[in-house]
Structure formats: C-alpha cells, structure tokens
Motif scaffolding. Sequence first.
Motif, short mmCIF file in Angstrom:
data_model
loop_
_atom_site.label_atom_id
_atom_site.label_comp_id
_atom_site.label_asym_id
_atom_site.label_seq_id
_atom_site.Cartn_x
_atom_site.Cartn_y
_atom_site.Cartn_z
N VAL A 117 0.86 -1.18 0.00
CA VAL A 117 0.00 0.00 0.00
C VAL A 117 0.90 1.23 0.00
CG1 VAL A 117 -1.77 1.29 1.25
CG2 VAL A 117 -1.84 -1.22 1.21
N VAL A 118 0.59 2.18 -0.89
CA VAL A 118 1.43 3.37 -1.07
C VAL A 118 0.58 4.62 -0.84
CG1 VAL A 118 3.06 4.55 -2.60
CG2 VAL A 118 2.74 2.07 -2.80
N PRO A 119 0.47 5.08 0.41
CA PRO A 119 -0.34 6.27 0.70
C PRO A 119 0.48 7.55 0.64
CG PRO A 119 0.33 5.25 2.74
CD PRO A 119 0.95 4.43 1.63
N THR A 120 -0.21 8.66 0.45
CA THR A 120 0.37 9.99 0.60
C THR A 120 0.08 10.49 2.01
OG1 THR A 120 -1.59 10.68 -0.66
CG2 THR A 120 0.50 10.69 -1.82
N PRO A 121 0.73 11.58 2.45
CA PRO A 121 0.72 11.91 3.89
C PRO A 121 -0.64 12.19 4.50
CG PRO A 121 2.47 13.10 2.74
CD PRO A 121 1.63 12.46 1.68
N GLU A 122 -1.62 12.56 3.71
CA GLU A 122 -2.91 12.96 4.28
C GLU A 122 -3.77 11.78 4.72
OE1 GLU A 122 -3.79 12.70 -0.18
OE2 GLU A 122 -2.09 13.09 1.16
N TYR A 123 -3.39 10.56 4.34
CA TYR A 123 -4.25 9.41 4.61
C TYR A 123 -3.89 8.72 5.93
CZ TYR A 123 -6.03 9.76 -0.14
OH TYR A 123 -6.63 10.19 -1.29
N PRO A 124 -4.89 8.33 6.74
CA PRO A 124 -4.64 7.67 8.02
C PRO A 124 -4.43 6.17 7.87
CG PRO A 124 -6.99 8.06 7.77
CD PRO A 124 -6.33 8.67 6.56
N ARG A 131 5.20 5.09 2.36
CA ARG A 131 4.64 6.44 2.23
C ARG A 131 5.49 7.28 1.28
NH1 ARG A 131 0.80 6.99 6.19
NH2 ARG A 131 1.00 5.55 7.95
N ILE A 132 4.80 8.10 0.47
CA ILE A 132 5.47 9.03 -0.42
C ILE A 132 4.87 10.42 -0.21
CG2 ILE A 132 6.13 7.34 -2.16
CD1 ILE A 132 3.65 8.06 -3.74
N PRO A 133 5.64 11.50 -0.48
CA PRO A 133 5.16 12.84 -0.14
C PRO A 133 3.97 13.32 -0.94
CG PRO A 133 7.55 12.82 -0.43
CD PRO A 133 7.03 11.51 -0.93
N PHE A 134 3.85 12.87 -2.19
CA PHE A 134 2.70 13.28 -3.00
C PHE A 134 2.38 12.21 -4.02
CE2 PHE A 134 6.43 15.55 -4.77
CZ PHE A 134 6.52 14.93 -6.00
N ALA A 135 1.24 12.37 -4.66
CA ALA A 135 0.74 11.34 -5.57
C ALA A 135 1.71 11.08 -6.72
CB ALA A 135 -0.62 11.76 -6.13
N LEU A 136 1.73 9.84 -7.20
CA LEU A 136 2.58 9.49 -8.33
C LEU A 136 2.14 10.26 -9.58
CD1 LEU A 136 2.95 5.62 -7.96
CD2 LEU A 136 4.43 7.43 -7.07
N SER A 137 3.13 10.67 -10.35
CA SER A 137 2.87 11.39 -11.59
C SER A 137 3.98 11.02 -12.56
CB SER A 137 2.86 12.90 -11.34
OG SER A 137 2.60 13.62 -12.53
N ALA A 168 4.16 18.01 4.49
CA ALA A 168 5.16 17.24 3.75
C ALA A 168 5.73 18.04 2.58
CB ALA A 168 4.53 15.94 3.24
N LEU A 169 4.88 18.77 1.87
CA LEU A 169 5.37 19.61 0.78
C LEU A 169 6.36 20.64 1.29
CD1 LEU A 169 2.23 20.40 -1.45
CD2 LEU A 169 4.04 18.73 -1.87
N GLU A 170 6.02 21.28 2.39
CA GLU A 170 6.90 22.30 2.95
C GLU A 170 8.21 21.69 3.44
OE1 GLU A 170 6.75 25.94 6.26
OE2 GLU A 170 5.10 24.51 6.10
N ARG A 171 8.12 20.55 4.11
CA ARG A 171 9.31 19.90 4.64
C ARG A 171 10.27 19.51 3.52
NH1 ARG A 171 6.93 15.96 7.00
NH2 ARG A 171 7.25 14.45 5.33
N GLU A 172 9.73 19.00 2.42
CA GLU A 172 10.57 18.55 1.31
C GLU A 172 10.98 19.68 0.37
OE1 GLU A 172 11.71 15.56 1.12
OE2 GLU A 172 10.48 14.60 2.68
N PRO A 204 12.69 13.45 -6.53
CA PRO A 204 12.99 12.13 -7.11
C PRO A 204 11.76 11.60 -7.84
CG PRO A 204 12.66 11.94 -4.74
CD PRO A 204 12.66 13.40 -5.05
N ASP A 205 11.99 10.65 -8.70
CA ASP A 205 10.89 10.02 -9.43
C ASP A 205 10.31 8.93 -8.53
OD1 ASP A 205 9.17 8.71 -11.13
OD2 ASP A 205 10.47 8.93 -12.88
N TYR A 206 9.27 9.29 -7.79
CA TYR A 206 8.70 8.34 -6.83
C TYR A 206 8.08 7.14 -7.53
CZ TYR A 206 9.55 11.80 -3.23
OH TYR A 206 10.16 12.69 -2.38
N ALA A 207 7.61 7.32 -8.76
CA ALA A 207 7.06 6.17 -9.49
C ALA A 207 8.14 5.12 -9.70
CB ALA A 207 6.47 6.63 -10.82
#
Length: 350
Positions: free
Chosen positions: A115-122, A131-137, A302-306, A321-324
């Motif tokens: 499972v690969v969630p972004t930071p907003e999900y519990p 976990r990754i900082p934002f959605a894959l693109s 997470a956006l601000e931290r990174e 980085p290319d999170y995909a």
Amino acid sequence: MPDDRQPRVWALLGPHRGDNNQVLALAQALGFPFEEKMLRYNQLRRIQPSLLGATFRSVEADCRAQLEGEPPDLTISTGLRSVPVVRELRRRSGEQTRSVHLGFPRISPRYFDLVVPTPEYPVPDESNVTRIPFALSPHVERSVSPSDCALLEKFPRPHLLLLVGGPTLYWELPVEQILGAVRDLLARAASQGGSVLVVGSPRTPADLHEAIATELRNASQPTLLAPNDGPPSYPALIEAADELFVTADSVAMAADAVMTGKPVGIVPIAKSALGRAVTAITDRLRPGKRLYPRDLRFFWTALEREGFGGTIHEPKASNPPDYAKLVAERVRQLLAQPAPPATDAPDSAQ
C-alpha cells in the motif's frame, strides 16, 4: 514471481483522472507490458469495502467480462471502489495475484501486498506500507498535439498556469480567495509581461468557474480559461507552463506541477464549517492525529518539509525524485519473491 517470464499486469482505472494518472505512472515505471481495465461502478460502490467483501458485483455488468478468465500476476489499483475487485481477483487466483494499492483503501493494508499512501491518509504503519510525499505522476515529457502547441503559442510567455480543484469534505475554495490569486497573477502579467492560463477540474464549483471566467474576460492581459477536456489538453497546459500554481486541495495536480521541476506555488484554501468543527474536536481529543478519511494539513506539511512548492507570490522550483520509479523498484522486488502457496479458490464469481 521467480521465473523468467514477464508478469501479467492489470492497471485498474476508474472515473477520476488524478487516480488514473497515478496507476498509469506506476504501470509505466515498472517497464512491463500492462493491460488497462477501465471500470464503471454501480450503486454498490457506496458500500464500504470491508462490508462488500471480495466481489465483482459493484462493477457494471457490461464491464465485468474484461475481469473474467485467468487473473493477472499483479494488479495496480487506487480508490476504495477498486478494493472488492482486487480482493475477488486474489480469491480466484488462490491468493497468487499480487496487489499494489495507491492511496487509502479504507481497509486494512493486510489485504494487499503493498500500500502506497500519501501523507494525508490515516493508513497505519505496517511493513507493507510505503509512504510518499505526494501522488505518483509521470516524470516524462508529455505528449502534446501540434494543434495544442499552435493554440498555446498565441499566448505570450511566460505562461502563468493556475490549476483549480474543488471542495473536499473539510475544505472549500472561497470564491473571493481564489479570485485574489487570479488577480495576483494578472498583476504579474501586467507588470512583467506574459499571460495567465487557468484550467479547472470536474470538482470545480460552477459559481467559482463562472467567477474566474468573468475576471479573465475583464482583464486587459492575455488570458485563457481552458475547458476541462481541452483543447488545449491538460498535459499540453502542464508542458507549456513556465510557472504553475495549484489550489491546495488537489494532491494529484500538485504532484503534476511539482514533477515538472518548474516553479510551483500552492494557493491556500479554507476550512469548511464541518472542517472547523471536526478539526477542533479531533485536535483536542487526538492531537497530532489525522482526520478521517484524509487530512490535507499533513500533505501540506510534507510539501513544505521537502521543499516542494512555494506561494502565489514566491513560487519555488525543486528537483523531486521520481517516486514512481522508486515504488516500481519495490514492486519488482515483490514480484521476485515466491508467492505464498496456492489455496483452493472456486471459479464462480461472488
């Protein structure tokens, strides 16, 4: 999957462009041939996955045929609607089908291999959660048609592109607040040259869309309010933009913007009445915990931290980085491991 044959990969797609872009980004990064399965769901999609169980019944009857036959080696899915389908494919395969879910499945991670969630999900921390900082693109140059290029070349550079999302359960886009961002961009275009391009999403409220249209019609600077479905296309707008600005509700559009490596500004939004009440209660009773089903404050942190993105007045470029590709490597390792012993699974659909 220890043998030398390439795995059969199914990319399970649905009604939301942002979700589908994530699934396709990972499927492409894996480097294996894959099949796109565009699914349309019926009213049963509203039932929580934990209650619906393993079944194809929530998929429209005319879409189920593409799910029949031998299950794939790997599914890539996102959104709670796809969960019953993934569970049914695993059941039919005797738990041999591996599964990767992007985002928050609203069910325990134990039902998936990854499972690969972004930071907003519990999503609870488990060994199979990454976990990754934002959605894959996709981290690639987007294919743009010559007609889209010709249309956008009519607008002077720099192109200041505003991506407008829509309200969520706890957050809203106040019309005057978003118009303030539009006016800031128009002022920049007036003083420095260039043009202002705006595109909404299916979630953008009609009154906000009309207010933006009126503001742009009355502007003396070159402007374009692009239709949601083009022309010019959404990929063409992203590719043509010199700077991108995204309303803070949209994790997927923020990812698209950040992954360009161009300057990005995040446009603030506001809590809804429900959001004010729920955040006040949650922060008092469960400080530091995420709201259910998602808490955008953790995404913004997470956006601000990174260092991914600035403000409307000071957009910031970054080199993420290319999170995909990073997730794809984890999936390849998963496929290289022996699957658990097969279990007896009936052929009949539930």
